[in-house]
Scaffold this motif. Structure first.
Motif, PDB file in Angstrom:
ATOM      1  N   TRP A 159       0.833  -1.200   0.000  1.00 51.29           N
ATOM      2  CA  TRP A 159       0.000   0.000   0.000  1.00 51.29           C
ATOM      3  C   TRP A 159       0.867   1.249   0.000  1.00 51.29           C
ATOM      4  CZ3 TRP A 159      -5.095   0.027  -0.810  1.00 51.29           C
ATOM      5  CH2 TRP A 159      -5.784  -1.172  -0.644  1.00 51.29           C
ATOM      6  N   LYS A 160       0.499   2.217  -0.855  1.00 53.64           N
ATOM      7  CA  LYS A 160       1.230   3.482  -0.978  1.00 53.64           C
ATOM      8  C   LYS A 160       0.237   4.639  -1.034  1.00 53.64           C
ATOM      9  CE  LYS A 160       5.009   1.108  -1.633  1.00 53.64           C
ATOM     10  NZ  LYS A 160       5.985   0.959  -0.588  1.00 53.64           N
ATOM     11  N   VAL A 161       0.633   5.780  -0.501  1.00 54.32           N
ATOM     12  CA  VAL A 161      -0.195   6.982  -0.554  1.00 54.32           C
ATOM     13  C   VAL A 161      -0.199   7.487  -1.997  1.00 54.32           C
ATOM     14  CG1 VAL A 161      -0.433   9.376   0.225  1.00 54.32           C
ATOM     15  CG2 VAL A 161       0.231   7.583   1.848  1.00 54.32           C
ATOM     16  N   ASP A 162      -1.407   7.691  -2.549  1.00 52.37           N
ATOM     17  CA  ASP A 162      -1.558   8.123  -3.935  1.00 52.37           C
ATOM     18  C   ASP A 162      -2.074   9.555  -4.042  1.00 52.37           C
ATOM     19  OD1 ASP A 162      -1.380   7.357  -6.751  1.00 52.37           O
ATOM     20  OD2 ASP A 162      -3.576   7.512  -6.763  1.00 52.37           O
ATOM     21  N   ASP A 163      -2.664  10.085  -2.983  1.00 54.33           N
ATOM     22  CA  ASP A 163      -3.165  11.459  -3.011  1.00 54.33           C
ATOM     23  C   ASP A 163      -3.559  11.870  -1.594  1.00 54.33           C
ATOM     24  OD1 ASP A 163      -3.826  13.903  -4.140  1.00 54.33           O
ATOM     25  OD2 ASP A 163      -5.194  13.043  -5.619  1.00 54.33           O
ATOM     26  N   VAL A 164      -3.671  13.176  -1.397  1.00 52.56           N
ATOM     27  CA  VAL A 164      -4.149  13.748  -0.139  1.00 52.56           C
ATOM     28  C   VAL A 164      -5.400  14.546  -0.463  1.00 52.56           C
ATOM     29  CG1 VAL A 164      -3.640  15.308   1.788  1.00 52.56           C
ATOM     30  CG2 VAL A 164      -1.808  13.898   0.801  1.00 52.56           C
ATOM     31  N   VAL A 165      -6.468  14.299   0.280  1.00 53.30           N
ATOM     32  CA  VAL A 165      -7.709  15.063   0.135  1.00 53.30           C
ATOM     33  C   VAL A 165      -7.765  16.028   1.306  1.00 53.30           C
ATOM     34  CG1 VAL A 165     -10.223  14.966   0.011  1.00 53.30           C
ATOM     35  CG2 VAL A 165      -8.857  13.093  -0.956  1.00 53.30           C
ATOM     36  N   TYR A 166      -7.803  17.324   0.976  1.00 50.79           N
ATOM     37  CA  TYR A 166      -7.850  18.354   2.009  1.00 50.79           C
ATOM     38  C   TYR A 166      -9.310  18.534   2.435  1.00 50.79           C
ATOM     39  CZ  TYR A 166      -3.361  19.389  -0.272  1.00 50.79           C
ATOM     40  OH  TYR A 166      -2.115  19.310  -0.827  1.00 50.79           O
ATOM     41  N   ASP A 167      -9.667  17.990   3.574  1.00 54.50           N
ATOM     42  CA  ASP A 167     -11.053  17.998   4.041  1.00 54.50           C
ATOM     43  C   ASP A 167     -11.373  19.057   5.092  1.00 54.50           C
ATOM     44  OD1 ASP A 167     -12.076  16.017   2.409  1.00 54.50           O
ATOM     45  OD2 ASP A 167     -11.878  14.417   3.888  1.00 54.50           O
ATOM     46  N   ALA A 168     -10.405  19.860   5.495  1.00 53.19           N
ATOM     47  CA  ALA A 168     -10.629  20.764   6.628  1.00 53.19           C
ATOM     48  C   ALA A 168     -11.579  21.915   6.310  1.00 53.19           C
ATOM     49  CB  ALA A 168      -9.297  21.325   7.127  1.00 53.19           C
ATOM     50  N   GLY A 169     -11.540  22.446   5.117  1.00 54.13           N
ATOM     51  CA  GLY A 169     -12.391  23.574   4.779  1.00 54.13           C
ATOM     52  C   GLY A 169     -11.942  24.883   5.403  1.00 54.13           C
ATOM     53  N   PHE A 170     -10.653  25.033   5.700  1.00 51.14           N
ATOM     54  CA  PHE A 170     -10.139  26.283   6.251  1.00 51.14           C
ATOM     55  C   PHE A 170     -10.302  27.399   5.215  1.00 51.14           C
ATOM     56  CE2 PHE A 170      -7.028  23.454   8.677  1.00 51.14           C
ATOM     57  CZ  PHE A 170      -7.757  23.531   9.850  1.00 51.14           C
ATOM     58  N   ALA A 171     -10.559  28.611   5.687  1.00 52.73           N
ATOM     59  CA  ALA A 171     -10.729  29.754   4.784  1.00 52.73           C
ATOM     60  C   ALA A 171      -9.462  30.022   3.967  1.00 52.73           C
ATOM     61  CB  ALA A 171     -11.108  30.996   5.579  1.00 52.73           C
ATOM     62  N   PHE A 172      -8.292  29.808   4.565  1.00 53.27           N
ATOM     63  CA  PHE A 172      -7.044  30.098   3.866  1.00 53.27           C
ATOM     64  C   PHE A 172      -6.151  28.870   3.753  1.00 53.27           C
ATOM     65  CE2 PHE A 172      -8.448  34.132   5.686  1.00 53.27           C
ATOM     66  CZ  PHE A 172      -8.509  34.894   4.531  1.00 53.27           C
ATOM     67  N   GLY A 173      -6.702  27.686   3.905  1.00 53.49           N
ATOM     68  CA  GLY A 173      -5.915  26.468   3.822  1.00 53.49           C
ATOM     69  C   GLY A 173      -5.970  25.847   2.444  1.00 53.49           C
ATOM     70  N   ASN A 174      -5.298  24.725   2.306  1.00 52.49           N
ATOM     71  CA  ASN A 174      -5.338  23.968   1.066  1.00 52.49           C
ATOM     72  C   ASN A 174      -6.729  23.386   0.873  1.00 52.49           C
ATOM     73  OD1 ASN A 174      -2.589  24.400   0.555  1.00 52.49           O
ATOM     74  ND2 ASN A 174      -2.007  22.644   1.783  1.00 52.49           N
ATOM     75  N   THR A 175      -7.180  23.370  -0.375  1.00 48.65           N
ATOM     76  CA  THR A 175      -8.481  22.787  -0.705  1.00 48.65           C
ATOM     77  C   THR A 175      -8.301  21.848  -1.889  1.00 48.65           C
ATOM     78  OG1 THR A 175      -9.027  24.612  -2.184  1.00 48.65           O
ATOM     79  CG2 THR A 175      -9.779  24.805   0.096  1.00 48.65           C
TER      80      THR A 175
END
Length: 190
Positions: A159-175
């Motif tokens: 198993w390997k990491v294939d992607d990151v889903v940014y779920d936080a919903g921060f106003a100025f964070g990664n989406t």
């Protein structure tokens, strides 16, 4: 002198060997173990700064990432170099801050949730926290808590990491997703 240089080289590569040994344990058919192996590398690399990891950082991440994500990181790093070469003035990196989480500062702790998926892919929720180091004479700040998800694929090497889903919903964070941000970097250099 040769022995001294060899000893220095071995000391420099020690974190890479440690990351590879963590991956060997994550090669079992268990996505949660792969998530923990990824965050063990992440924890060692977080202090190196944000943005797209440099060549040494990508080498350390390589054993825990899918071939597709490794290629995207390398392509995005090359695109950043091309963009910097095109522009005469100094160009800040397109991606700054932590690219492996929703929060610019990154995570200081994490806890993998229950992974959902099948024999080929899995989605693993992760509870993340960021706590600033207390300064002398100041009150400890409250931690920032959020959830992201790692998408994993089952490769011939486990198993390997294939992607990151940014779920936080921060106003100025990664989406969105990490792969989308990397694609944006590659498109901007053309």
């Amino acid at each position: 002198m040769k022995r001294f240089l060899l000893a220095l080289l071995l000391l420099a590569l020690l974190p890479t060997f440690a990351a590879v040994s963590l991956v060997a344990r994550a090669d079992a058919p268990d996505p949660a173990a792969a998530v923990n192996a990824f965050y063990a590398v992440y924890d060692g690399q977080r202090a190196q700064g944000g943005g797209i990891p440099d060549a040494t950082g990508r080498l350390r991440y390589a054993p825990v990432l899918s071939p597709r994500l490794n290629k995207q990181l390398a392509d995005a790093a090359a695109a950043q170099v091309r963009l910097t070469a095109k522009v005469k003035n100094a160009v800040p990196p397109i991606l700054e801050g932590d690219i492996f989480s929703s929060l610019f500062e990154g995570a200081t702790s994490w806890k993998a949730g229950v992974c959902q998926g099948d024999a080929k892919t899995a989605r693993c929720p992760v509870s993340l926290s960021y706590v600033t180091a207390p300064r002398p004479g100041q009150k400890q700040e409250k931690p920032v808590n959020w959830n992201d998800a790692l998408l994993l694929v089952n490769t011939a090497q486990g198993w390997k990491v294939d992607d990151v889903v940014y779920d936080a919903g921060f106003a100025f964070g990664n989406t969105g997703r990490l792969s989308g941000m990397l694609a944006m970097v590659m498109a901007s250099s053309q």
